[in-house]
Design a protein around this motif. Structure first.
Motif, PDB file in Angstrom:
ATOM      1  N   ARG A  70       1.815  10.830   0.945  1.00 52.86           N
ATOM      2  CA  ARG A  70       2.802   9.827   0.522  1.00 52.86           C
ATOM      3  C   ARG A  70       3.525   9.216   1.720  1.00 52.86           C
ATOM      4  O   ARG A  70       3.816   8.021   1.743  1.00 52.86           O
ATOM      5  CB  ARG A  70       3.815  10.436  -0.439  1.00 52.86           C
ATOM      6  CG  ARG A  70       3.323  10.405  -1.882  1.00 52.86           C
ATOM      7  CD  ARG A  70       2.787  11.724  -2.300  1.00 52.86           C
ATOM      8  NE  ARG A  70       2.178  11.663  -3.638  1.00 52.86           N
ATOM      9  CZ  ARG A  70       1.078  12.322  -3.922  1.00 52.86           C
ATOM     10  NH1 ARG A  70       0.460  13.038  -3.010  1.00 52.86           N
ATOM     11  NH2 ARG A  70       0.571  12.274  -5.131  1.00 52.86           N
ATOM     12  N   ARG A  84       8.004  -3.309  -1.607  1.00 52.88           N
ATOM     13  CA  ARG A  84       7.975  -2.753  -2.968  1.00 52.88           C
ATOM     14  C   ARG A  84       7.054  -1.524  -3.011  1.00 52.88           C
ATOM     15  O   ARG A  84       7.416  -0.486  -3.563  1.00 52.88           O
ATOM     16  CB  ARG A  84       7.521  -3.810  -3.971  1.00 52.88           C
ATOM     17  CG  ARG A  84       7.592  -3.316  -5.409  1.00 52.88           C
ATOM     18  CD  ARG A  84       7.228  -4.385  -6.420  1.00 52.88           C
ATOM     19  NE  ARG A  84       5.856  -4.794  -6.224  1.00 52.88           N
ATOM     20  CZ  ARG A  84       5.442  -6.068  -6.176  1.00 52.88           C
ATOM     21  NH1 ARG A  84       6.280  -7.040  -6.323  1.00 52.88           N
ATOM     22  NH2 ARG A  84       4.171  -6.340  -5.995  1.00 52.88           N
ATOM     23  N   GLU A  85       5.900  -1.631  -2.379  1.00 52.95           N
ATOM     24  CA  GLU A  85       4.974  -0.503  -2.335  1.00 52.95           C
ATOM     25  C   GLU A  85       5.533   0.631  -1.475  1.00 52.95           C
ATOM     26  O   GLU A  85       5.323   1.807  -1.770  1.00 52.95           O
ATOM     27  CB  GLU A  85       3.604  -0.948  -1.821  1.00 52.95           C
ATOM     28  CG  GLU A  85       2.860  -1.875  -2.764  1.00 52.95           C
ATOM     29  CD  GLU A  85       3.192  -3.365  -2.553  1.00 52.95           C
ATOM     30  OE1 GLU A  85       4.191  -3.677  -1.857  1.00 52.95           O
ATOM     31  OE2 GLU A  85       2.454  -4.201  -3.090  1.00 52.95           O
ATOM     32  N   LYS A  87       8.703   1.385  -1.172  1.00 51.31           N
ATOM     33  CA  LYS A  87       9.694   2.067  -2.013  1.00 51.31           C
ATOM     34  C   LYS A  87       9.018   3.041  -2.973  1.00 51.31           C
ATOM     35  O   LYS A  87       9.495   4.153  -3.189  1.00 51.31           O
ATOM     36  CB  LYS A  87      10.516   1.053  -2.808  1.00 51.31           C
ATOM     37  CG  LYS A  87      11.537   0.334  -2.004  1.00 51.31           C
ATOM     38  CD  LYS A  87      12.307  -0.656  -2.866  1.00 51.31           C
ATOM     39  CE  LYS A  87      13.265  -1.464  -2.020  1.00 51.31           C
ATOM     40  NZ  LYS A  87      14.004  -2.462  -2.811  1.00 51.31           N
ATOM     41  N   LYS A  88       7.912   2.617  -3.539  1.00 48.83           N
ATOM     42  CA  LYS A  88       7.188   3.484  -4.475  1.00 48.83           C
ATOM     43  C   LYS A  88       6.638   4.722  -3.753  1.00 48.83           C
ATOM     44  O   LYS A  88       6.753   5.841  -4.255  1.00 48.83           O
ATOM     45  CB  LYS A  88       6.054   2.706  -5.146  1.00 48.83           C
ATOM     46  CG  LYS A  88       5.302   3.496  -6.170  1.00 48.83           C
ATOM     47  CD  LYS A  88       4.213   2.675  -6.831  1.00 48.83           C
ATOM     48  CE  LYS A  88       3.420   3.550  -7.787  1.00 48.83           C
ATOM     49  NZ  LYS A  88       2.230   2.886  -8.287  1.00 48.83           N
ATOM     50  N   GLU A  92       7.706   8.685  -4.360  1.00 53.86           N
ATOM     51  CA  GLU A  92       6.721   9.744  -4.571  1.00 53.86           C
ATOM     52  C   GLU A  92       6.902  10.869  -3.552  1.00 53.86           C
ATOM     53  O   GLU A  92       6.785  12.047  -3.893  1.00 53.86           O
ATOM     54  CB  GLU A  92       5.302   9.180  -4.500  1.00 53.86           C
ATOM     55  CG  GLU A  92       4.850   8.512  -5.769  1.00 53.86           C
ATOM     56  CD  GLU A  92       4.647   9.534  -6.881  1.00 53.86           C
ATOM     57  OE1 GLU A  92       3.887  10.501  -6.709  1.00 53.86           O
ATOM     58  OE2 GLU A  92       5.280   9.347  -7.939  1.00 53.86           O
TER      59      GLU A  92
END
Length: 170
Positions: A70, A84-85, A87-88, A92
């Motif tokens: 991650r 945005r990715e 942050k995801k 995780e």
């Protein structure tokens, strides 16, 4: 990003078997080989094979290897400017950490400080990660330590301290 060995519990034979059998652990081994080569080549996080990292992460959900996957994805997305990715991937990483914090050395928590400040823009979380990291007595001479300190000072509004820490990281 790798202050500790990632496959210390596997023999060479077990690692070869993982590669030959395919699946998440083969993807993990391939990702680690690629990322390891970035220390001796011009390969940058944006050059990582994100699909291999994501396939491995889909199959490895807990523990040290899951966390590293991650964080590698986080670095990839940051280097590509995909917030945005990023942050995801960071969310995780936090989930994995919450399930197994004892497998994470304090030096790796610098990434959590930086991501809380820069990616999430959350001063409270950045401070909490900083305090957690500091309780483990990290090496104050590392680039990651000073980069995290710079991000924390920046998100808390202390631009002089942020610039001082940034210069030390450079």
């Amino acid at each position: 990003l790798l202050p500790f060995r990632t496959n210390s519990c596997y023999s060479d034979g077990a690692s070869i078997l993982q590669l030959l059998s395919g699946g998440a652990w083969a993807d993990f081994q391939m990702a680690m080989a690629e990322i390891g080569s970035s220390q001796v080549t011009s390969l940058r996080p944006r050059d990582y094979d994100i699909l291999t990292i994501q396939r491995a992460a889909a199959g490895i959900r807990t523990g040290r290897q899951a966390l590293l996957l991650r964080l590698f994805a986080l670095n990839y997305f940051l280097d590509c400017g995909k917030m945005r990715e990023a942050k995801k991937a960071f969310a995780e990483a936090e989930r994995v950490y919450s399930e197994s914090p004892s497998v994470v050395p304090c030096e790796l928590l610098t990434i959590f400080v930086f991501a809380s400040a820069y990616v999430r823009r959350d001063a409270v979380a950045a401070r909490q990660w900083w305090e957690r990291m500091k309780s483990g007595s990290p090496a104050r001479s590392s680039l990651d330590y000073w980069r995290a300190g710079s991000a924390l000072a920046w998100i808390e509004g202390d631009l002089k301290q942020a610039n001082d820490a940034w210069r030390k990281s450079n």
